[in-house]
Motif scaffolding. Structure first.
Motif, short mmCIF file in Angstrom:
data_model
loop_
_atom_site.label_atom_id
_atom_site.label_comp_id
_atom_site.label_asym_id
_atom_site.label_seq_id
_atom_site.Cartn_x
_atom_site.Cartn_y
_atom_site.Cartn_z
N SER A 146 0.83 -1.21 0.00
CA SER A 146 0.00 0.00 0.00
C SER A 146 0.86 1.25 0.00
O SER A 146 0.53 2.24 -0.68
N TRP A 182 2.08 1.61 -3.51
CA TRP A 182 0.99 2.06 -4.38
C TRP A 182 0.75 3.56 -4.19
O TRP A 182 0.57 4.29 -5.17
N LEU A 183 0.72 4.01 -2.95
CA LEU A 183 0.51 5.44 -2.69
C LEU A 183 1.64 6.27 -3.29
O LEU A 183 1.40 7.36 -3.82
N ALA A 234 3.42 5.46 -5.91
CA ALA A 234 3.33 5.42 -7.37
C ALA A 234 2.20 6.29 -7.89
O ALA A 234 2.29 6.84 -8.99
N THR A 235 1.12 6.43 -7.14
CA THR A 235 -0.03 7.20 -7.61
C THR A 235 -0.09 8.61 -7.03
O THR A 235 -1.08 9.30 -7.23
N GLN A 236 0.95 9.03 -6.37
CA GLN A 236 0.95 10.33 -5.72
C GLN A 236 0.78 11.46 -6.74
O GLN A 236 0.02 12.41 -6.51
N GLN A 237 1.42 11.38 -7.88
CA GLN A 237 1.33 12.43 -8.89
C GLN A 237 -0.09 12.50 -9.46
O GLN A 237 -0.63 13.59 -9.65
N ILE A 238 -0.69 11.35 -9.70
CA ILE A 238 -2.06 11.33 -10.22
C ILE A 238 -3.02 11.92 -9.19
O ILE A 238 -3.91 12.70 -9.53
N ASP A 239 -2.84 11.56 -7.93
CA ASP A 239 -3.71 12.08 -6.87
C ASP A 239 -3.59 13.59 -6.74
O ASP A 239 -4.60 14.29 -6.57
N SER A 240 -2.38 14.10 -6.81
CA SER A 240 -2.21 15.55 -6.66
C SER A 240 -2.82 16.29 -7.85
O SER A 240 -3.41 17.36 -7.69
N THR A 241 -2.70 15.71 -9.05
CA THR A 241 -3.32 16.32 -10.23
C THR A 241 -4.84 16.29 -10.10
O THR A 241 -5.51 17.29 -10.41
#
Length: 99
Positions: free
Chosen positions: A34, A37-38, A40-47
């Protein structure tokens, strides 16, 4: 000398201990994955957080407009579906031409 076979109670204790160890290892694996995963997806989440308010605002305005003129929403949906289908057909056509 004969060795005494473990009792059913002792076998259950051993099985329970093995299962608890396995569950603990799975929990550790989940925590590690987890966090990966967080990361790896940090950039998508911030966008997404940056575009969340404008998206909700546009959705609310579209909902308000569709409540006032429901037929317009149906026309918009039909045009949107036609646009998607046309786009897909154009992609397939370009793929056929490139071959």
């Amino acid at each position: 000398m004969t060795t005494k076979a473990p009792s059913a109670r002792e076998l259950r204790r051993q099985r329970k201990a093995a299962l608890e160890t396995q569950i603990e290892q799975q929990r550790i694996d989940l925590m590690v994955e987890s966090s990966r995963w967080l990361g790896a997806t940090q950039q998508i989440d911030s966008t997404f957080q940056r575009f969340k308010l404008p998206t909700y605002t546009l959705g609310a305005l579209a909902l308000l407009a569709s409540a006032r003129h429901p037929h317009a929403l149906v026309r918009f949906a039909q045009r949107g579906i036609a646009g998607v289908l046309l786009f897909r057909r154009a992609q397939r056509l370009l793929q056929m031409i490139r071959r």
